[in-house]
Design a protein around this motif. Structure first.
Motif: not given
Length: 126
Positions: A44-48
């Motif tokens: 869930a910590s993946r940046p967009v």
């Protein structure tokens, strides 16, 4: 934390009102139902970033969303529309055609037998 040019995927999904809660957004990402630019993510910590294409498998459909902005706080639905551009391809139903599984008006709720017949017809039998 919003850097101005990127944000965590779970926060963005929540701010864009794709899901109702942030924990649901985190669970969706952790389960592998979210892709960023075609790559499945597992955190869930993946940046967009602005311009990224986010593909979400949610509620028996696949939504294709383009990130157009970020927010510090979760706002109204009109505010959320500024964060996302929905590019989901929806099949067209010809005019005058009945929806799948539709029933005549006034026939009441389907019985268990009717529901099982509909499930068999749609291929949902377990």
């Amino acid at each position: 934390m919003v850097d101005g040019d990127r944000q965590r995927i779970d926060k963005w999904l929540w701010h864009a009102r794709v899901v109702r809660t942030r924990s649901a957004a985190a669970a969706l990402a952790a389960a592998g139902h979210v892709r960023i630019n075609g790559v499945r993510i597992d955190a869930a910590s993946r940046p967009v970033k602005r311009g990224d294409v986010v593909t979400v498998a949610l509620d028996r459909q696949v939504r294709v969303l383009v990130v157009t902005g970020f927010a510090e706080r979760r706002g109204s639905a009109t505010d959320a529309q500024a964060l996302v551009r929905d590019e989901t391809v929806r099949p067209e139903t010809p005019p005058g055609s009945a929806a799948t599984g539709s029933r005549d008006t006034g026939t009441g709720r389907p019985t268990k037998r009717d529901r099982r017949a509909l499930d068999r017809l749609q291929g949902d039998d377990d």
